[in-house]
Design an enzyme around this catalytic site. Structure first.
Site, PDB file in Angstrom:
ATOM      1  N   LYS A 172      74.808 108.070  54.236  1.00 40.19           N
ATOM      2  CA  LYS A 172      73.478 107.446  54.085  1.00 40.19           C
ATOM      3  C   LYS A 172      73.362 107.065  52.612  1.00 40.19           C
ATOM      4  CE  LYS A 172      69.431 107.289  53.209  1.00 40.19           C
ATOM      5  NZ  LYS A 172      68.988 106.249  52.262  1.00 40.19           N
TER       6      LYS A 172
ATOM      7  N   CYS B 156      73.069 112.442  36.295  1.00 41.71           N
ATOM      8  CA  CYS B 156      72.450 113.750  36.558  1.00 41.71           C
ATOM      9  C   CYS B 156      72.689 114.702  35.396  1.00 41.71           C
ATOM     10  CB  CYS B 156      72.991 114.336  37.851  1.00 41.71           C
ATOM     11  SG  CYS B 156      74.776 114.411  37.902  1.00 41.71           S
TER      12      CYS B 156
ATOM     13  N   GLY C  55      70.878 114.178  45.045  1.00 42.08           N
ATOM     14  CA  GLY C  55      69.658 113.434  44.757  1.00 42.08           C
ATOM     15  C   GLY C  55      68.676 114.312  44.020  1.00 42.08           C
ATOM     16  N   SER C  56      67.419 113.954  44.129  1.00 44.28           N
ATOM     17  CA  SER C  56      66.391 114.660  43.354  1.00 44.28           C
ATOM     18  C   SER C  56      66.153 116.059  43.914  1.00 44.28           C
ATOM     19  CB  SER C  56      65.094 113.860  43.392  1.00 44.28           C
ATOM     20  OG  SER C  56      64.677 113.723  44.733  1.00 44.28           O
ATOM     21  N   THR C  57      65.657 116.923  43.044  1.00 41.55           N
ATOM     22  CA  THR C  57      65.353 118.296  43.475  1.00 41.55           C
ATOM     23  C   THR C  57      64.265 118.276  44.548  1.00 41.55           C
ATOM     24  OG1 THR C  57      66.104 119.221  41.385  1.00 41.55           O
ATOM     25  CG2 THR C  57      64.534 120.547  42.634  1.00 41.55           C
TER      26      THR C  57
ATOM     27  N   GLU D 269      62.968 116.171  34.558  1.00 41.65           N
ATOM     28  CA  GLU D 269      64.045 115.190  34.418  1.00 41.65           C
ATOM     29  C   GLU D 269      63.441 113.816  34.099  1.00 41.65           C
ATOM     30  OE1 GLU D 269      66.261 114.112  38.017  1.00 41.65           O
ATOM     31  OE2 GLU D 269      68.085 114.539  36.891  1.00 41.65           O
TER      32      GLU D 269
ATOM     33  N   ILE E  42      63.582 116.060  46.966  1.00 38.93           N
ATOM     34  CA  ILE E  42      64.111 115.739  48.308  1.00 38.93           C
ATOM     35  C   ILE E  42      65.075 116.843  48.745  1.00 38.93           C
ATOM     36  CG2 ILE E  42      65.362 114.039  49.706  1.00 38.93           C
ATOM     37  CD1 ILE E  42      62.794 112.832  48.798  1.00 38.93           C
ATOM     38  N   GLY E  43      65.827 117.396  47.801  1.00 41.79           N
ATOM     39  CA  GLY E  43      66.740 118.497  48.139  1.00 41.79           C
ATOM     40  C   GLY E  43      65.992 119.703  48.695  1.00 41.79           C
TER      41      GLY E  43
ATOM     42  N   GLU F 104      73.175 118.975  45.627  1.00 38.27           N
ATOM     43  CA  GLU F 104      73.518 118.625  44.236  1.00 38.27           C
ATOM     44  C   GLU F 104      72.294 117.910  43.677  1.00 38.27           C
ATOM     45  OE1 GLU F 104      76.215 119.281  42.543  1.00 38.27           O
ATOM     46  OE2 GLU F 104      77.805 119.684  43.999  1.00 38.27           O
TER      47      GLU F 104
HETATM   48  P1  NAP Z   1      66.463 110.644  45.696  1.00 39.95           P
HETATM   49  O1  NAP Z   1      65.250 109.822  45.612  1.00 39.95           O
HETATM   50  O2  NAP Z   1      66.316 112.092  45.942  1.00 39.95           O
HETATM   51  O3  NAP Z   1      67.359 109.979  46.857  1.00 39.95           O
HETATM   52  C1  NAP Z   1      68.656 110.442  47.151  1.00 39.95           C
HETATM   53  C2  NAP Z   1      69.009 110.051  48.577  1.00 39.95           C
HETATM   54  O4  NAP Z   1      68.155 110.767  49.473  1.00 39.95           O
HETATM   55  C3  NAP Z   1      68.803 108.568  48.888  1.00 39.95           C
HETATM   56  O5  NAP Z   1      69.804 108.127  49.768  1.00 39.95           O
HETATM   57  C4  NAP Z   1      67.451 108.586  49.584  1.00 39.95           C
HETATM   58  O6  NAP Z   1      67.211 107.499  50.427  1.00 39.95           O
HETATM   59  C5  NAP Z   1      67.583 109.852  50.386  1.00 39.95           C
HETATM   60  N1  NAP Z   1      66.315 110.365  50.905  1.00 39.95           N
HETATM   61  C6  NAP Z   1      65.051 110.051  50.525  1.00 39.95           C
HETATM   62  N2  NAP Z   1      64.149 110.732  51.285  1.00 39.95           N
HETATM   63  C7  NAP Z   1      64.867 111.487  52.145  1.00 39.95           C
HETATM   64  C8  NAP Z   1      64.521 112.397  53.172  1.00 39.95           C
HETATM   65  N3  NAP Z   1      63.247 112.699  53.469  1.00 39.95           N
HETATM   66  N4  NAP Z   1      65.511 112.985  53.879  1.00 39.95           N
HETATM   67  C9  NAP Z   1      66.804 112.709  53.592  1.00 39.95           C
HETATM   68  N5  NAP Z   1      67.199 111.857  52.637  1.00 39.95           N
HETATM   69  C10 NAP Z   1      66.240 111.253  51.914  1.00 39.95           C
HETATM   70  O7  NAP Z   1      67.362 110.495  44.387  1.00 39.95           O
HETATM   71  P2  NAP Z   1      67.710 109.165  43.585  1.00 39.95           P
HETATM   72  O8  NAP Z   1      66.503 108.701  42.850  1.00 39.95           O
HETATM   73  O9  NAP Z   1      68.438 108.216  44.457  1.00 39.95           O
HETATM   74  O10 NAP Z   1      68.777 109.746  42.538  1.00 39.95           O
HETATM   75  C11 NAP Z   1      68.425 110.340  41.332  1.00 39.95           C
HETATM   76  C12 NAP Z   1      68.438 111.845  41.444  1.00 39.95           C
HETATM   77  O11 NAP Z   1      69.707 112.306  41.877  1.00 39.95           O
HETATM   78  C13 NAP Z   1      68.200 112.508  40.102  1.00 39.95           C
HETATM   79  O12 NAP Z   1      67.326 113.592  40.264  1.00 39.95           O
HETATM   80  C14 NAP Z   1      69.585 112.986  39.699  1.00 39.95           C
HETATM   81  O13 NAP Z   1      69.605 114.081  38.805  1.00 39.95           O
HETATM   82  C15 NAP Z   1      70.148 113.357  41.027  1.00 39.95           C
HETATM   83  N6  NAP Z   1      71.607 113.390  40.974  1.00 39.95           N
HETATM   84  C16 NAP Z   1      72.227 114.616  41.026  1.00 39.95           C
HETATM   85  C17 NAP Z   1      73.611 114.682  40.916  1.00 39.95           C
HETATM   86  C18 NAP Z   1      74.332 116.000  40.993  1.00 39.95           C
HETATM   87  O14 NAP Z   1      75.538 116.004  41.222  1.00 39.95           O
HETATM   88  N7  NAP Z   1      73.653 117.122  40.815  1.00 39.95           N
HETATM   89  C19 NAP Z   1      74.353 113.514  40.754  1.00 39.95           C
HETATM   90  C20 NAP Z   1      73.680 112.300  40.698  1.00 39.95           C
HETATM   91  C21 NAP Z   1      72.298 112.247  40.813  1.00 39.95           C
HETATM   92  P3  NAP Z   1      66.380 106.221  49.855  1.00 39.95           P
HETATM   93  O15 NAP Z   1      67.350 105.491  49.018  1.00 39.95           O
HETATM   94  O16 NAP Z   1      65.951 105.472  51.029  1.00 39.95           O
HETATM   95  O17 NAP Z   1      65.236 106.789  49.069  1.00 39.95           O
END
Ligand code: NAP
Length: 486
Positions: A171, A279, A223-225, A378, A227-228, A245
């Site tokens: 996804k 991240c 992704g973000s904390t 963040e 949504i995680g 992650e």
């Molecule tokens: P995000 O908003 O949390 O989205 C991540 C993914 O989750 C996207 O594919 C998103 O889909 C999906 N999503 C959204 N709502 C969901 C739900 N209810 N159920 C399941 N999946 C859902 O994060 P982002 O803005 O794309 O990325 C930035 C974040 O990722 C930052 O916080 C960054 O620190 C973190 N990150 C962490 C790492 C690590 O390895 N720790 C690496 C890279 C990034 P949509 O695109 O449709 O919203």
């Protein structure tokens, strides 16, 4: 419109909805993709579940061969993939070349690792017994990917998941699905239908179905904390495996012995790479009080040489931010800090000379403290907040004064300080002198609210393997320790 890829077929959404994908450097629409529905998510799960029944018995050596083929094909289509990735994600083209090289390397790494992977034989408790541990795939793995490294973070999951014998549903972020879809045509087309699927669509339309469906035993999420946390709570209802992650707020400490000029270049790189949308971006800088002026001077001079522009142009150092909402968050953090006494040394504005694209000037801020959003939440943008410290104890305490614990960096060649730093700082990766570099064999993941998973390395493969203990007694006579006890 670019359709999504389910069961080897190219499909539109069952309800016909689409999502536009933008070029962040021009704010124009690049293409669109289906906005998958809950029904589409179920379709992908059923296809992946069906494919798993055969795929799980394909030998590890054959799976390794198929991963190797994917790597070879990606090498052949390298330039096309890099260009598309740059257009949809925005960062400088050399950074996308690097991302794509890492994707190739990760495929090679897991192809090699799974060829050599072994179970374990245990000493038996009785002479007639044979005890061993085997590793099995889970089944369908949902791999949910963010926008900032669409290919790298996808392959860190997909390569070990496939190597282990799972099938996957990718996804992608709805901002960056195009290159992932193109890879299905160019790189993954030799995998049997249903083994690798790409379900496009907004996370809040398809996410819950992927997370809650009983035929998806494992959710690998980056992704973000926020949504995680949601995914973790939903998955807990069925006690599913989750690899989370999540976000970070990485500190960078300049030790008293460090040279400020080279520290300034290291920090410019680790804070501004991908316009600060990493991240493990450096988001908090701690500098000795008596070196602060020299350091901020060196950093300001160096940042002034960096060139903003579209990622596709070779002269660009820093591309745009990926979406307007991320830029708003940076502005909000700057306003909050200024209202509490912070001072901007450089940047702090949208560049007035660039009339299109979601650019933001690299920003250096001093007089910051831990009461400010920019030191606690963040930021995920090109913001460099600098705080001073007087003792190394204080620097370590400041590093650990955070809900997050993804990475942490130090500039020092004083062995006593280095040892204290890597032992006492709470983070999944510690970088000494060379920030943000990866190693295929080095597990990557967070402490505290930065997550519960490890990707890359043997741990990355283990994450996709379930452990089974087999207790086999060759002697099928009645045992004297069964009933009756008298
Ligand atoms: P995000 O908003 O949390 O989205 C991540 C993914 O989750 C996207 O594919 C998103 O889909 C999906 N999503 C959204 N709502 C969901 C739900 N209810 N159920 C399941 N999946 C859902 O994060 P982002 O803005 O794309 O990325 C930035 C974040 O990722 C930052 O916080 C960054 O620190 C973190 N990150 C962490 C790492 C690590 O390895 N720790 C690496 C890279 C990034 P949509 O695109 O449709 O919203």
């Amino acid at each position: 419109m670019k359709p999504m890829y389910i069961n080897g077929e190219w499909l539109t959404s069952t309800d016909g909805q689409t999502i536009d994908v933008f070029n962040p450097a021009t704010e124009t629409v690049l293409d669109s993709v289906p906005n998958g529905s809950a029904e589409d998510a179920v379709k992908a799960i059923e296809a992946a579940h069906h494919a798993f029944q055969e795929w799980r018995w394909v030998t590890a050596l054959e799976r390794a061969e198929m991963l190797q083929q994917a790597s070879t094909k990606l090498r052949q289509h390298f330039d096309e993939v890099v260009k598309l990735l740059t257009l949809e994600q925005g960062k400088a083209i050399s950074e996308n070349e690097e991302e794509t090289e890492w994707v190739i390397g990760t495929l090679d790494y897991y192809a090699g690792l799974v060829r050599n992977y072994r179970g374990r034989v245990l000493p038996p408790a009785e002479r007639s017994q044979f005890n061993f541990i085997i590793k099995e795939p889970y089944g369908v793995c949902a791999c949910i990917i963010p926008f900032n490294y669409p290919l790298l973070l996808m392959i860190w999951k997909v390569a070990p998941a496939l190597a282990a014998g799972n099938t996957v549903i990718i996804k992608p972020s709805d901002q960056t699905p195009l290159t992932t879809l193109r890879l299905m045509e160019l790189v993954f087309d030799h995998f049997p239908p249903g083994v690798v699927n790409v379900l496009t669509g907004q996370g809040d339309r398809v996410g819950d179905v992927l997370v809650e469906h009983p035929q998806v035993p494992l959710i690998a999420f980056t992704g973000s904390t926020a949504i995680g946390q949601r995914i973790g709570a939903l998955a807990a209802k069925r006690v599913k495996r989750t690899h989370l992650e999540l976000g970070g707020k990485d500190p960078f400490v300049i030790a008293p012995d460090a040279d400020v000029e080279s520290a300034a270049e290291a920090i410019a790189y680790s804070a501004l790479l991908n316009a600060g949308q990493v991240c493990t971006s450096t988001e908090r800088i701690y500098v000795p009080h008596d070196k602060a002026e020299a350091f901020t001077g060196a950093l300001s001079d160096f940042v002034a040489t960096l060139r903003l522009g579209p990622g596709i142009e070779r002269t660009t150092d820093i591309g745009p931010m990926s979406a307007p909402g991320y830029r708003e968050k940076v502005i909000n953090h700057i306003q909050d800090a200024k209202s509490k006494g912070a001072k901007i040394l450089k940047g702090g504005t949208i560049p007035p000379n660039i009339d299109q694209g979601w650019f933001f000037n690299p920003t250096i801020m001093v007089n910051v403290d831990h009461s400010m959003l920019c030191m606690r939440q963040e930021t995920f943008g090109p913001l460099i907040p600098i705080m001073t410290y007087r003792t190394f104890d204080e620097a370590i305490a400041l590093c650990n004064d955070s809900d997050y614990g993804l990475g942490a960096c130090l500039r020092s060649n004083d062995a006593r300080l280095v040892k204290r730093f890597f032992e006492e700082v709470q983070a999944g990766t510690i970088w000494i002198n060379d920030p943000l570099t990866d190693n295929y064999g080095g597990p990557f993941g967070g402490f505290k609210m930065s997550g519960n998973a490890r990707e890359l390395g043997e741990e990355g493969l283990e994450s996709f393997l379930e452990t089974k203990h087999v207790h086999w007694d060759f002697d099928d006579t009645v045992k004297d320790y069964w009933y009756p006890y008298t």
